[in-house]
Design an enzyme around this catalytic site. Structure first.
Site, PDB file in Angstrom:
ATOM      1  NE  ARG A   1      -2.145  -1.283  -9.530  1.00 44.32           N
ATOM      2  CZ  ARG A   1      -3.317  -0.752  -9.860  1.00 44.32           C
ATOM      3  NH1 ARG A   1      -3.651   0.604  -9.862  1.00 44.32           N
ATOM      4  NH2 ARG A   1      -4.356  -1.494  -9.790  1.00 44.32           N
TER       5      ARG A   1
ATOM      6  CG  HIS B   1      -1.955  -0.839   1.250  1.00 46.45           C
ATOM      7  ND1 HIS B   1      -3.158  -0.372   0.414  1.00 46.45           N
ATOM      8  CD2 HIS B   1      -2.574  -2.103   1.527  1.00 46.45           C
ATOM      9  CE1 HIS B   1      -4.326  -1.368   0.422  1.00 46.45           C
ATOM     10  NE2 HIS B   1      -3.780  -2.318   1.228  1.00 46.45           N
TER      11      HIS B   1
ATOM     12  CB  CYS C   1      -2.040   2.784  -5.859  1.00 49.09           C
ATOM     13  SG  CYS C   1      -1.805   3.527  -4.509  1.00 49.09           S
TER      14      CYS C   1
END
Lengths: 231, 62
Positions: free
Chosen positions: A208, A130, A199
């Site tokens: 990405r 993340h 991301c």
């Protein structure tokens, strides 16, 4: 009378929805981080107690013998098998690497793309994390520069990878970036590579961000931390 | 809505306040424990993998 009731109920609903949204933002920005820090610490504890029980392999397999016939046991889905350290993200930056990249796995740490290589093996050891929420592990991803160390510890060996180029932006369907010889990386032949994905943009999902590294050094855990992690 | 709840709580104003506070805490707990974890993957922030799938689901892996 009834108009009054309708207006009052409507305004109460608006307040309720507003409160819900504020609560969700608190949950999303703050509480997921608390949960992830807790979960990651638990996963690292699990790893360390497992490693403490198991005997340390006397020496890491020499680089030429990585495709040895006695294949090691496969990683268990959703379970941790290594820790990752990236000094560029801070000296205390340490996250567990868990097998697979499912939503629940990535809430507890970094996720290893199932089917990609193991750390130190020929091929591509691909890991997702993340960028925001759940502890923001890859918050500083764009700050990675060529030569930065990415250190992975699998309980027997410290693997030091070196970032090859600045983070590369691509689309979510570009699965070739985690190929054994990743497309776009500039690597041209088989090697021991590492790929990190997160991301892009920071709070979005339209793209990405990818970083590639190649294996630079290995060191048995019995010899202590690699110099990159000395503080 | 809130007036209706208030009128249906038992006791005097103090007791009602305490019950109302407990109700609010229970609702917040349920939201954080069950509702938000369910709703959160529906948002796009968790998409950190390259997977070739549509952008709807967060990283189902390779």
């Amino acid at each position: 009378m009834s108009v009054r009731l309708v207006v009052r109920t409507f305004s109460e609903l608006c307040i309720t929805v507003g409160a819900l949204i504020v609560l969700f933002v608190v949950y999303f920005l703050f509480w997921t981080g608390v949960k992830a820090a807790d979960a990651a610490e638990g996963e690292i504890d699990t790893l360390q107690s497992r490693w403490a029980r198991e005997p340390v392999a006397p020496a890491p397999p020499p680089p030429s013998a990585s495709t040895e016939p006695s294949a090691p046991a496969p990683y268990r889905d959703g379970k941790p098998f290594a820790t990752m350290h990236i000094p560029r993200f801070g000296s205390g930056w340490e996250w567990p690497v868990l097998e697979n990249t499912e939503v629940r796995t990535l809430q507890k740490g970094l996720g290893h793309y199932s089917g990609t290589a193991r750390p130190g093996d020929t091929g591509n050891f691909a890991v997702a994390g993340h960028r925001r929420t759940y502890g923001d592990p890859f918050k500083d991803f764009p700050k990675l520069r060529p030569g930065d160390a990415v250190v992975v510890n699998d309980g027997t060996t410290w693997f030091t990878y070196r970032i090859a180029k600045r983070p590369y932006r691509t689309v979510p369907t570009d699965t070739a970036v985690v190929d054994p010889v990743p497309r776009g990386s500039g690597f041209e032949s088989d090697g021991r590579y590492l790929t990190l994905t997160t991301c892009e943009p920071e709070w979005g999902s339209s793209h990405r961000l990818i970083a590639w590294a190649h294996l630079d050094a290995t060191r048995p855990v019995s010899e202590g931390k690699p110099p990159e992690l000395a503080d | 809505m809130y007036g209706w709840i208030w009128r249906h709580l038992p006791g005097n104003a103090w007791v009602r306040s305490i019950i109302a506070l407990a109700l609010i805490l229970a609702v917040v707990y349920a939201l954080f424990q069950y509702v938000f974890p369910w709703a959160e993957p529906l948002l796009p922030f968790g998409d950190v993998t390259v997977d070739g799938a549509s952008a709807g689901g967060a990283g189902a892996g390779q």
